[in-house]
Design a protein around this motif. Structure first.
Motif, PDB file in Angstrom:
ATOM      1  N   ARG A 107      -7.434   0.199   5.812  1.00  0.00           N
ATOM      2  CA  ARG A 107      -6.098  -0.341   5.518  1.00  0.00           C
ATOM      3  C   ARG A 107      -5.800  -0.286   4.024  1.00  0.00           C
ATOM      4  O   ARG A 107      -4.702   0.085   3.602  1.00  0.00           O
ATOM      5  CB  ARG A 107      -5.996  -1.797   5.972  1.00  0.00           C
ATOM      6  N   LEU A 108      -6.812  -0.618   3.208  1.00  0.00           N
ATOM      7  CA  LEU A 108      -6.619  -0.601   1.753  1.00  0.00           C
ATOM      8  C   LEU A 108      -6.360   0.832   1.285  1.00  0.00           C
ATOM      9  O   LEU A 108      -5.439   1.089   0.490  1.00  0.00           O
ATOM     10  CB  LEU A 108      -7.862  -1.177   1.064  1.00  0.00           C
ATOM     11  N   GLY A 109      -7.167   1.754   1.786  1.00  0.00           N
ATOM     12  CA  GLY A 109      -6.993   3.167   1.411  1.00  0.00           C
ATOM     13  C   GLY A 109      -5.604   3.655   1.770  1.00  0.00           C
ATOM     14  O   GLY A 109      -4.921   4.303   0.965  1.00  0.00           O
ATOM     15  N   LEU A 110      -5.149   3.316   2.967  1.00  0.00           N
ATOM     16  CA  LEU A 110      -3.840   3.792   3.415  1.00  0.00           C
ATOM     17  C   LEU A 110      -2.709   3.102   2.655  1.00  0.00           C
ATOM     18  O   LEU A 110      -1.658   3.706   2.409  1.00  0.00           O
ATOM     19  CB  LEU A 110      -3.697   3.589   4.927  1.00  0.00           C
ATOM     20  N   PHE A 111      -2.926   1.854   2.261  1.00  0.00           N
ATOM     21  CA  PHE A 111      -1.912   1.167   1.450  1.00  0.00           C
ATOM     22  C   PHE A 111      -1.739   1.915   0.119  1.00  0.00           C
ATOM     23  O   PHE A 111      -0.610   2.192  -0.315  1.00  0.00           O
ATOM     24  CB  PHE A 111      -2.330  -0.294   1.206  1.00  0.00           C
ATOM     25  N   LEU A 112      -2.863   2.247  -0.507  1.00  0.00           N
ATOM     26  CA  LEU A 112      -2.791   2.994  -1.769  1.00  0.00           C
ATOM     27  C   LEU A 112      -2.127   4.354  -1.530  1.00  0.00           C
ATOM     28  O   LEU A 112      -1.298   4.807  -2.313  1.00  0.00           O
ATOM     29  CB  LEU A 112      -4.199   3.200  -2.349  1.00  0.00           C
ATOM     30  N   TYR A 113      -2.513   5.001  -0.445  1.00  0.00           N
ATOM     31  CA  TYR A 113      -1.977   6.318  -0.107  1.00  0.00           C
ATOM     32  C   TYR A 113      -0.454   6.258   0.035  1.00  0.00           C
ATOM     33  O   TYR A 113       0.265   7.149  -0.400  1.00  0.00           O
ATOM     34  CB  TYR A 113      -2.604   6.758   1.217  1.00  0.00           C
ATOM     35  N   ASP A 114       0.024   5.191   0.633  1.00  0.00           N
ATOM     36  CA  ASP A 114       1.477   5.035   0.829  1.00  0.00           C
ATOM     37  C   ASP A 114       2.207   4.799  -0.485  1.00  0.00           C
ATOM     38  O   ASP A 114       3.373   5.162  -0.619  1.00  0.00           O
ATOM     39  CB  ASP A 114       1.759   3.835   1.741  1.00  0.00           C
ATOM     40  N   HIS A 115       1.531   4.170  -1.447  1.00  0.00           N
ATOM     41  CA  HIS A 115       2.266   3.680  -2.615  1.00  0.00           C
ATOM     42  C   HIS A 115       1.943   4.375  -3.935  1.00  0.00           C
ATOM     43  O   HIS A 115       2.663   4.199  -4.907  1.00  0.00           O
ATOM     44  CB  HIS A 115       2.051   2.169  -2.758  1.00  0.00           C
ATOM     45  N   LEU A 116       0.887   5.187  -3.979  1.00  0.00           N
ATOM     46  CA  LEU A 116       0.521   5.799  -5.260  1.00  0.00           C
ATOM     47  C   LEU A 116       1.446   6.941  -5.667  1.00  0.00           C
ATOM     48  O   LEU A 116       1.627   7.209  -6.849  1.00  0.00           O
ATOM     49  CB  LEU A 116      -0.912   6.371  -5.174  1.00  0.00           C
ATOM     50  N   GLY A 117       1.994   7.646  -4.681  1.00  0.00           N
ATOM     51  CA  GLY A 117       2.539   8.964  -5.009  1.00  0.00           C
ATOM     52  C   GLY A 117       4.035   9.162  -4.934  1.00  0.00           C
ATOM     53  O   GLY A 117       4.487  10.291  -4.849  1.00  0.00           O
ATOM     54  N   GLY A 118       4.825   8.098  -4.986  1.00  0.00           N
ATOM     55  CA  GLY A 118       6.281   8.291  -5.021  1.00  0.00           C
ATOM     56  C   GLY A 118       6.807   9.013  -3.799  1.00  0.00           C
ATOM     57  O   GLY A 118       7.392  10.082  -3.899  1.00  0.00           O
ATOM     58  N   ARG A 119       6.620   8.427  -2.630  1.00  0.00           N
ATOM     59  CA  ARG A 119       6.988   9.054  -1.363  1.00  0.00           C
ATOM     60  C   ARG A 119       8.466   8.817  -1.058  1.00  0.00           C
ATOM     61  O   ARG A 119       8.941   7.699  -1.131  1.00  0.00           O
ATOM     62  CB  ARG A 119       6.129   8.376  -0.288  1.00  0.00           C
TER      63      ARG A 119
END
Ligand SMILES: Cc1cc2nc3c(=O)[nH]c(=O)nc-3n(C[C@H](O)[C@H](O)[C@H](O)COP(=O)(O)OP(=O)(O)OC[C@H]3O[C@@H](n4cnc5c(N)ncnc54)[C@H](O)[C@@H]3O)c2cc1C
Length: 498
Positions: A107-119
Motif C-alpha cells: 500500500r505504501l509503495g503504491l501510494f508513492l507510485y500514485d503521487h510521486l510522478g505528476g499523474r
C-alpha cells in the motif's frame, strides 16, 4: 549548424539503440549535424529485448531509487502523448501473496507510485477483490485480494526506429550495419574509421554502445574511465494467451523478484523476466532452459492452469547494460543512468552513456545535450517534451478514431489489419498504403496482412534490410508467419535490397 549529407559532423553517435537514437533525434532537432552508427539493425541489441513497459518501476522503490522512479513515472504520460500509437496505458494486478510482502508495504509503495510522478491521464491505484473481479478468474482460489495500478506498454523496437526516423527527418545521417571500428582524437576533432573502409569526422563523440559501452571506450576510442557496466541477462517467453481480460499481472516470487504476465499481440501472453549476471559476448545472449522453467514456475504459482516450457512459442533474451554500483545481487543493481564526459584540454570531447531504461531515454537524451551544450554555443534548447514522434500526432485516447479514419479511407482493410497498422504507424499509416484502392494494389502478400507495399515502406523509410528486421523488430509478424512465408520474404528482400 544543420548540414546536407557530409562526412563532417557536429556529433557522431555510436549505437542505434533507444539511447543513441534518442540522442540523435534530440541533437538533430536542436540544429546539430548528426551521424549515428549502428553495427547491426536499429534496436538489434537490448532495446528490442525489454519487457516493453514504460513504467515507474514499483520494485525500485524498495531500493530507494526515488529520483529514477519520479522521473520514470512522469515520463509515462510524456511518452504516451508523444507516441499514442506505440505506447498504451496498461493496468497491472498485483495479487496479495500471504507469505511475501506485507499489505502495508505494498500500500505504501503504491501510494508513492500514485503521487510521486505528476499523474494526469493514468488512473490511480485501487484494491481488487479477486473473488469477484474477472482478474481473479485465472488465479488460484487462495489469491483473494489484490491491488491494481497503472503503467504503460510500448513497442520498444518501434520506439527506437521512430526516434531514428524523426532524427533523419530533421537532417541526421543514420547508418545501420556500419560498425565504428576506431575513433581517434586528431587536431581537436574525432576521426572515425567505419566498417567497410569509410571514414567520418565529428567535433563530439557519444558512446551509446549499451552493453558494449566499455568495449567502445577502451577498444574503439582508446579512452579510459573507472566506471563499468554490469551485464545482466534477462529472458522472456511468449505463450498462447493465458486469459481473456486485458490487464497484466505483476507476480511476486519467493526470491524477492517480480515477474510480469502481459497480454501481447492479441493472441499471446508475454512473461518475464530474469536477472542473471552475464559474462559473454552480448551478441550471443540466449535464454536457458533453467530460465524458462523459472518463468513458467513463477506464473504457475499463481495460475489455476499451470504452464510449462513446452507451450513456449517464442523466447528472447537481452543484456541490461547496468551501471556497476557494487550491488551484491544482479536484481539489486541500480537501473539509473550516468553520463561520463571525457574532455581533455584542446581535445575532442567524448560522452559515454552508462545504464538507462527505455522509459527514461528521452530524459537521458536531454541530460546528454545539457552536458554537451558547452561545446555548441548558441545551440537551441530542449524541445522533445511536447513533440510527437512520427505518426503520433493525435490525442492519446483517439486510437479508435485513427483506426476508423483509416478504414474509412481504405475500405478493403479488415479491422484487425487497420488496428495493426495504426499500432505501428499511427497517422502515418496512409503514407504506408499510398493510393491503394484494393488489396491487389498492395502487391505481394507475404503472410498474415504483410504486403509488399508495407515492406517497401520499411526498406525505404525505416532501414529494414532482412526478414528478421521486418518480422521481429519493425513488427511482430514473426509470431504469425510460418517458416515458408518467412523464407519467401527473405528471398524477396535479398533480391530487392541492394
Ligand atoms: C530483460 C530486459 C527487460 C527490460 N525491460 C525494460 C522495460 O520494461 N522498460 C524499460 O524502460 N527498460 C527495460 N529494460 C532496459 C532497456 O531495455 C535498456 O536499458 C535499453 O534498451 C538500453 O538501450 P541502449 O541504447 O543503451 O543499448 P542497446 O539497445 O543495446 O543499443 C546499443 C547499440 O550499440 C551498438 N553498438 C555497439 N558497439 C558498436 C560499434 N562499435 N559501432 C556501431 N554500433 C555499435 C549495438 O549493436 C547496439 O545496437 C530492459 C532490459 C532488459 C535486458
Amino acid at each position: 549548424m544543420n548540414s546536407a549529407r557530409t562526412d563532417r559532423f557536429d556529433l557522431a553517435i555510436i549505437g542505434g539503440g533507444v539511447n543513441g537514437c534518442g540522442i540523435a533525434r534530440d541533437a538533430a532537432g536542436r540544429g546539430l549535424s548528426v551521424l549515428l552508427l549502428e553495427q547491426g539493425d536499429l534496436a538489434g541489441g537490448t532495446s528490442s529485448a525489454s519487457t516493453k513497459l514504460i513504467h515507474g518501476g514499483l520494485r525500485y522503490l524498495e531500493h530507494y531509487a526515488f529520483r529514477l522512479v519520479r522521473e520514470s513515472l512522469a515520463e509515462r504520460e510524456v511518452l504516451l502523448r508523444a507516441a499514442p500509437h506505440i505506447v498504451r496505458p496498461l493496468r497491472f494486478v498485483l495479487p496479495h501473496h500471504a507469505g511475501l510482502r506485507p499489505q502495508w508495504m505494498i500500500r505504501l509503495g503504491l501510494f508513492l507510485y500514485d503521487h510521486l510522478g505528476g499523474r494526469e491521464i493514468l488512473p490511480g491505484t485501487r484494491s481488487v477483490d479477486l473473488r469477484h473481479d474477472p482478474a481473479g478468474e485465472p488465479l488460484r482460489p487462495e489469491f483473494t485480494r489484490g491491488f491494481e495500478y497503472s503503467d504503460c506498454s510500448v513497442d520498444d523496437s518501434r520506439l527506437v526506429v521512430l526516434n531514428a526516423r524523426d532524427a533523419a527527418l530533421r537532417g541526421a545521417d543514420i547508418r545501420t550495419r556500419t560498425r565504428c571500428d576506431g575513433a581517434r582524437r586528431v587536431d581537436g576533432v574525432w576521426r572515425l574509421a567505419l566498417e567497410g573502409g569509410g571514414s567520418a569526422q565529428a567535433r563530439v563523440l557519444v558512446n551509446a554502445g549499451g552493453p558494449y559501452v566499455s568495449h567502445v571506450l577502451a577498444e574503439v576510442a582508446g579512452d579510459a574511465t573507472p566506471k563499468r557496466v554490469r551485464l545482466v541477462r534477462g529472458s522472456h517467453i511468449v505463450v498462447p494467451r493465458l486469459y481473456t481480460h486485458d490487464r497484466s499481472y505483476i507476480l511476486q516470487n519467493a526470491d524477492g523478484r517480480v515477474c510480469f504476465a502481459i497480454p501481447y499481440q492479441q493472441d499471446f501472453t508475454l512473461i518475464g523476466t530474469t536477472d542473471e549476471d552475464f559474462h559473454g559476448d552480448p551478441a550471443d545472449v540466449a535464454s536457458t532452459p533453467g530460465e524458462e522453467h523459472y518463468l513458467c514456475g513463477a506464473v504457475s504459482t499463481y495460475l489455476r492452469q499451470p504452464i510449462d516450457p513446452a507451450g513456449v512459442v517464442w523466447r528472447y533474451s537481452g543484456v541490461r547494460p547496468l551501471l556497476d554500483d557494487g550491488a551484491s545481487k544482479a536484481q539489486e543493481a541500480t537501473r539509473d543512468y550516468t553520463l561520463e564526459l571525457s574532455a581533455p584540454a584542446d581535445a575532442a570531447p567524448l560522452l559515454s552513456v552508462f545504464g538507462g531504461k527505455i522509459t527514461t531515454y528521452r530524459r537521458l537524451a536531454e541530460a546528454a545535450m545539457a552536458r554537451l551544450e558547452q561545446f555548441f554555443p548558441g545551440m537551441q534548447g530542449a524541445w522533445t517534451e511536447a513533440a510527437a514522434l512520427p505518426g503520433g500526432d493525435f490525442p492519446w485516447d483517439a486510437v479508435g478514431v485513427v483506426c476508423s479514419e483509416l478504414r474509412g479511407r481504405y475500405g478493403f482493410l479488415s479491422g484487425r489489419a487497420a488496428g495493426r497498422l495504426v499500432a505501428a504507424y499511427g497517422t502515418a499509416a496512409p503514407a504506408v498504403l499510398g493510393d491503394a484502392r484494393n488489396t491487389a494494389d498492395l502487391g505481394l502478400l507475404f503472410g498474415d496482412d504483410l504486403s509488399e507495399r508495407e515492406v517497401e515502406w520499411l526498406v525505404r523509410n525505416e532501414w529494414a534490410r532482412t526478414a528478421h528486421d521486418v518480422l521481429w523488430r519493425r513488427s511482430k509478424l514473426g509470431l504469425r508467419l510460418d517458416a515458408a512465408e518467412a523464407a519467401a520474404l527473405s528471398n524477396y528482400l535479398s533480391a530487392t535490397v541492394e
